[in-house]
Design a protein around this motif. Structure first.
Motif, short mmCIF file in Angstrom:
data_model
loop_
_atom_site.label_atom_id
_atom_site.label_comp_id
_atom_site.label_asym_id
_atom_site.label_seq_id
_atom_site.Cartn_x
_atom_site.Cartn_y
_atom_site.Cartn_z
N ASP A 389 0.86 -1.18 0.00
CA ASP A 389 0.00 0.00 0.00
C ASP A 389 0.90 1.23 0.00
O ASP A 389 1.65 1.46 0.94
N PHE A 390 0.81 2.03 -1.08
CA PHE A 390 1.67 3.21 -1.24
C PHE A 390 0.86 4.50 -1.08
O PHE A 390 1.25 5.55 -1.56
N SER A 391 -0.28 4.41 -0.37
CA SER A 391 -1.13 5.59 -0.21
C SER A 391 -0.45 6.64 0.68
O SER A 391 -0.74 7.83 0.56
N PRO A 393 3.18 7.53 0.82
CA PRO A 393 4.44 7.16 0.18
C PRO A 393 5.64 7.13 1.12
O PRO A 393 6.55 6.33 0.94
N ASN A 394 5.64 8.01 2.15
CA ASN A 394 6.76 8.00 3.08
C ASN A 394 6.81 6.73 3.93
O ASN A 394 7.88 6.36 4.44
N PHE A 395 5.66 6.08 4.08
CA PHE A 395 5.58 4.89 4.94
C PHE A 395 4.77 3.79 4.24
O PHE A 395 3.64 3.48 4.64
N PRO A 396 5.32 3.19 3.19
CA PRO A 396 4.59 2.11 2.51
C PRO A 396 4.42 0.91 3.44
O PRO A 396 5.30 0.59 4.24
N ILE A 397 3.25 0.26 3.34
CA ILE A 397 2.92 -0.88 4.18
C ILE A 397 2.98 -2.14 3.32
O ILE A 397 2.38 -2.20 2.23
N VAL A 398 3.70 -3.13 3.79
CA VAL A 398 3.92 -4.37 3.05
C VAL A 398 3.23 -5.52 3.78
O VAL A 398 3.36 -5.66 5.00
N LYS A 399 2.49 -6.35 3.03
CA LYS A 399 1.91 -7.58 3.55
C LYS A 399 2.44 -8.74 2.72
O LYS A 399 2.53 -8.65 1.49
N LEU A 400 2.76 -9.84 3.42
CA LEU A 400 3.35 -11.00 2.76
C LEU A 400 2.37 -12.17 2.73
O LEU A 400 1.55 -12.34 3.65
N PHE A 401 2.53 -12.98 1.69
CA PHE A 401 1.69 -14.16 1.51
C PHE A 401 2.58 -15.31 1.02
O PHE A 401 3.65 -15.08 0.44
N GLN A 402 2.11 -16.50 1.25
CA GLN A 402 2.79 -17.65 0.66
C GLN A 402 2.65 -17.60 -0.86
O GLN A 402 1.67 -17.06 -1.39
N THR A 403 3.61 -18.18 -1.55
CA THR A 403 3.51 -18.36 -2.99
C THR A 403 3.23 -19.85 -3.23
O THR A 403 4.00 -20.71 -2.78
N VAL A 404 2.12 -20.13 -3.92
CA VAL A 404 1.70 -21.52 -4.12
C VAL A 404 1.50 -21.77 -5.62
O VAL A 404 1.32 -20.83 -6.41
N PRO A 405 1.56 -23.07 -6.04
CA PRO A 405 1.34 -23.39 -7.46
C PRO A 405 -0.04 -22.96 -7.93
O PRO A 405 -1.03 -23.02 -7.19
N GLY A 406 -0.10 -22.52 -9.19
CA GLY A 406 -1.35 -22.11 -9.78
C GLY A 406 -2.10 -23.27 -10.42
O GLY A 406 -1.70 -24.43 -10.31
N ALA A 407 -3.15 -22.91 -11.14
CA ALA A 407 -4.00 -23.93 -11.75
C ALA A 407 -3.33 -24.59 -12.92
O ALA A 407 -3.63 -25.75 -13.25
N THR A 408 -2.42 -23.93 -13.57
CA THR A 408 -1.73 -24.51 -14.72
C THR A 408 -0.31 -24.87 -14.33
O THR A 408 0.27 -24.28 -13.41
N ALA A 409 0.25 -25.81 -15.03
CA ALA A 409 1.59 -26.29 -14.72
C ALA A 409 2.60 -25.15 -14.85
O ALA A 409 2.58 -24.40 -15.84
N GLY A 410 3.44 -25.04 -13.87
CA GLY A 410 4.50 -24.04 -13.90
C GLY A 410 4.07 -22.65 -13.49
O GLY A 410 4.91 -21.73 -13.49
N SER A 411 2.80 -22.44 -13.15
CA SER A 411 2.34 -21.11 -12.74
C SER A 411 2.28 -21.03 -11.22
O SER A 411 2.21 -22.05 -10.53
N PHE A 412 2.31 -19.80 -10.72
CA PHE A 412 2.27 -19.59 -9.28
C PHE A 412 1.31 -18.44 -8.98
O PHE A 412 1.14 -17.51 -9.78
#
Length: 889
Positions: A389-391, A393-412
């Protein structure tokens, strides 16, 4: 003096800063007879005042009143009454002076908002040179000079021929203590203080002592000073911003979110001593030696969320959703050092209208940096996904998530939310060590002789100066990368894992980021890295000599032979000083270019002779009203790193490319005019207005363009049409402004209110320069408005001063590109406000308590690219509190 309508447009909205001051002075101005008497008393040095602030203020104003040129002076105890630990902070209280900070600490000063390279420095009249940042600036580092060793600080805003000409806007003379100039007898003066830094709760401490003896014939002084603080610095940065390539582009905005926290220990130390011998009145021999040092041991914890390296997703200036974003961590315990060794012998002789002054000086400056920076990243396959969230700009807020495989082969795709960043995912498999280094060493030998003869109303003065300077070193180097992966360390019996240094201690931070971090034990990591490097070196697998490539080194000598002559004519109601300074300058410039892996020695000497005329006139319109006008020519020479011949050459492209120094750089030259009107009022006060204008040729800037010379030719190869990325000379420019200054103790008020007083100044500036490709570029470092104000109360042994400083936004650097880049790519520094309070209470005439409260506004120091909506850095160090005792016997 030329005034501009832009300045007066801003003046209408800014003059209210001093409105109260002007109204307060009206009753004093009505007391014309008393005003004239007190002004004359101050001129003769018979200052009858109460309290240390007003005494020092009166001494400074008396010196300004009688000066031959436009000058501002801060006397010694005035420095002590401000909460300042180094000379940069003390100078920033004077009119038209702004300060540049590093992690909240004052380092460089800018007079009249001009680039810091346009201000020269001398100590007791001996020219000094600055050498910082690998020689990429000649600016003098004032954070290496403790304020306590000084008796006065003087800013010469107009030049006379006996002042060095290497000063476009001002010369600053730092004046050290003279025992024979003080009271006779044995004296001890000092202080001890202790306090805390609000952010991180680190300690700060200071102490100084000065011992002197004088019997009128023989004088001796010795002293020492120490200041130390343990500091936490909150820092957020954005490397750069991408521009949208078309209306449908969703991959633009910040390229990274850089979350940093610094823990550092900074020290300023000084030792000084002097001997003076005066066998008869008007005769004196002296020896002075000064050692000063600035030490900074800095721990860095840094995490870069590399938005531009995401596998997929969207990002822009308001926010983004990105899949599989690598995070790079950087750690180090680095060491910065600046040392000055200053030794001067000299003598003064005065008899029958003759005045002779002689001085010989040797100064060595050492500026070194060693930053063994460790970098490691999250593995690509397990890097988290990111929402930012860069609303704000002096203090951007970062949220993290897991990265998991997508519906198609090789996608995430983005998976479940993570509670926080797992610092142990920074792996050894990607770890590298970059030994970042820079060194600059200067040895300067200076001899000067000044001779003056009074002939009634006419005084003739002439002099010679010879300076021989050797400068060697190298710009910042990052080329010798050492791999710390398990494979790279095989056979050493050692291993390295960044995760093993993570502690249980959370960051001290006041900045929101959306993520929480624990500190890394950088001290233990540094010890292990030193062991690894020693082992690799013993095995022949690491060579520290490769830390600095040949193209980064430089070796220069400067030899300056100067002669000047001037005449001072005193007449009823004023005086005129006119003359000229002639300087012959020789530069040897040696280095090496690396062309396609082959080292080629290069040399590019220069020699030129210049004449610098100047005139200063003072008119005593009334006993308490002075008008001054001055004109001068000055010079500013390129830095050592900028003019070095060393470079990296690529002959394989068409056209070829070169990066490095530019040995064809010419000095910047200026013609300037100044004028001031000074009204001296009771309460050791002054109300003044001053204007100035500087016309500058050959303005320096950074760019990429044709070489245009044979400086890099070798082995019969013509490289004059290669593209050089370096510093260049632009065309003409001009800087102009107006300064308002008001100081007064309110002696016209009834007791006890007559203990109140005010010091304030307002400076309004305009200026720009042109290149062949771009016009109206602002001068880096130039705020268009600078305000300093202090309200004090001093009576009954109590001294309280509240000080306010503010400067507006200013350009810091031009982007590399055509003609210095476009405005949206330029980097600016945001304006800031600082409020400090200094409290002193005299327990006895010899002992006082003090308390200093610094940065009460908890200022945030910002930088931005083109507009504040694109911040590139936000930094904060918190408030500082110090208390202690001062003594003098």
């Amino acid at each position: 003096m030329i005034f501009n309508p832009h300045i007066f447009a801003r003046l209408r909205s800014s003059i209210s800063v001093l409105a109260f001051a002007g109204m307060a002075s009206l009753p004093a101005m009505a007391q014309t007879a008393q005003s004239a008497d007190e002004a004359n008393a101050g001129t003769e040095g018979e200052i009858i005042v109460q309290g240390a602030i007003i005494t020092a203020q009166g001494e400074s104003i008396a010196q300004k009143r009688n000066a031959d040129n436009l000058i501002d002076i801060s006397a010694a105890d005035s420095v002590g009454r401000f909460p300042d630990q180094n000379s940069a902070a003390a100078l920033s209280r004077l009119p038209a002076v702004a300060v540049q900070r590093d992690q909240g600490q004052e380092r460089y000063i800018q007079v009249r908002g001009a680039p810091n390279r346009w201000t020269s420095v001398s100590i007791d009249g001996i020219p000094m040179i600055g050498a910082d940042e690998g020689g990429l600036t000649r600016a003098y580092r004032f954070d290496a000079v403790p304020a306590v060793i000084l008796s006065a600080l003087a800013i010469n805003k107009s030049l006379t021929p006996n002042i060095q000409a290497e000063a476009i806007v001002a010369n600053i003379d730092l004046r050290t203590f003279s025992p024979l100039a003080g009271k006779a007898g044995f004296h001890v003066q000092g202080d001890v203080g202790y306090g805390l830094m609000e952010l991180g709760n680190g300690e700060q401490r200071q102490g100084s002592i000065r011992v002197s003896y004088s019997d009128g014939t023989f004088g001796v002084v010795a002293g020492a000073s120490h200041y130390r603080r343990e500091q936490v610095t909150d820092n957020r940065e954005v490397g750069r911003y991408d521009e949208p390539s078309n209306a449908a582009d969703t991959q633009f905005g910040p390229t990274e979110i850089d979350i940093r926290n610094y823990r550092l220990v900074r020290e300023n130390n000084g030792l000084f001593a002097g001997l003076e011998y005066s066998p008869a009145e008007g005769q004196k021999l002296y020896f002075k030696t000064i050692y000063t040092e600035f030490k900074d041991d800095e721990q860095r914890d840094q995490y870069e969320v590399r938005l531009d390296r995401a596998l997929s997703g969207t990002r822009n200036l308001s926010g983004g959703d990105l899949v599989r974003v690598p995070i790079t961590a950087s750690f180090n315990l680095g060491n910065y050092r600046t040392r000055n060794y200053i030794n001067t012998i000299g003598g003064d002789y005065e008899e029958d209208g003759w005045k002779v002054n002689f001085a010989a000086n040797y100064t060595r400056t050492e500026n070194t940096t060693f930053l063994p920076l460790v970098q490691a990243s999250t593995p690509t396959a397990t890097s988290p996904s990111v929402n930012y969230d860069f609303s704000r700009p002096n203090f951007p807020i970062v949220k993290l998530f897991q990265t998991v495989p997508g519906a198609t082969a090789g996608s995430f795709v983005r998976g479940p939310a993570l509670a926080n960043f797992d610092q142990t995912t920074i792996t050894a498999a990607s770890a590298i060590l970059i030994p970042i280094v820079q060194d600059v060493f200067t040895d300067s030998y200076t001899v000067k002789l000044d001779v003056a003869k009074e002939l009634g109303d006419l005084t003739l003065t002439g002099g010679l100066l010879y300076a021989d300077r050797d400068i060697g070193g190298f710009v910042f180097s990052t080329s010798n990368i050492v791999f710390l992966t398990p494979g790279a360390l095989a056979g050493t019996g050692l291993s390295f894992n960044p995760a093993s240094y993570i502690t249980d201690t959370p960051w001290d931070t006041g900045f929101p980021s959306g993520l929480n971090f624990n500190y890394v034990d950088n001290t233990r990591m540094r010890a292990d890295l030193d062991n690894i490097l020693t082992t690799l070196q013993r095995q022949g697998r690491y060579n520290p000599a490769n830390n600095v490539p040949p193209q980064n080194r430089f070796a220069l000598t400067e030899k300056t032979l100067t002669g000047y002559g001037m005449a001072k004519f005193v007449f009823e109601g004023g005086q005129v000083i006119a003359g000229a300074r002639v300087e012959n300058f020789k530069l040897t410039n040696q280095g090496q270019a690396v062309a396609n892996g082959i080292v080629v020695p290069l040399s590019s000497p220069q020699e030129y002779t210049d004449i610098f005329p100047s005139v200063n006139a003072r008119f005593d319109v009334m006993d308490n009203l002075v008008f001054r006008v001055a004109g001068q020519r000055g010079i500013a020479r390129p830095s050592f790193g900028e003019i070095r011949v060393s470079s990296t050459i690529n002959d394989t492209t068409n056209p070829g490319t070169i990066s490095g120094g530019n040995p064809q750089l010419r000095p910047e030259y200026t013609w300037g005019v100044d004028a001031s009107l000074e009204y001296y009022i009771p309460g050791q006060g002054i109300l003044s207005v001053a204007g100035f204008h500087r016309w500058v040729d050959n303005v320096l800037y950074s760019n990429t363009q044709d070489v245009g010379s044979n400086a890099f030719d070798s082995n019969g190869r013509d490289r004059s049409q290669y593209q050089l990325t370096s510093s260049f000379n632009g065309n003409s420019g001009e800087l102009y402004g107006v300064e308002f200054n008001y100081q007064q103790q309110f002696t016209f008020l009834p007791s006890p209110l007559d203990g109140f007083g005010f010091q304030g100044n307002l400076t309004l500036l305009e200026g720009s320069f042109d290149t062949n490709q771009r016009q109206d570029i602002g001068f880096p470092g130039t705020s268009d408005t600078i305000v300093n104000a202090s309200l004090y109360y001093e009576k009954y042994g109590l001294s309280v001063r509240a000080s306010y400083q503010w400067r507006s936004d200013y350009l810091e650097s031009l982007s590399i590109g055509t003609g210095g880049g476009v405005a949206t790519g330029d980097e600016f520094r945001g304006g800031y406000t600082n409020v400090d309070v200094a409290i002193r209470y005299d327990i006895t005439p010899n002992i006082s308590l003090f308390a200093d409260l610094n940065n009460l506004t908890d200022a945030k120091y910002t930088a931005f690219q083109g507009t504040p909506a694109r911040p590139t850095e936000v930094e904060q160090i918190g408030r500082r509190y110090l208390a202690g005792i001062r003594f003098g016997f």
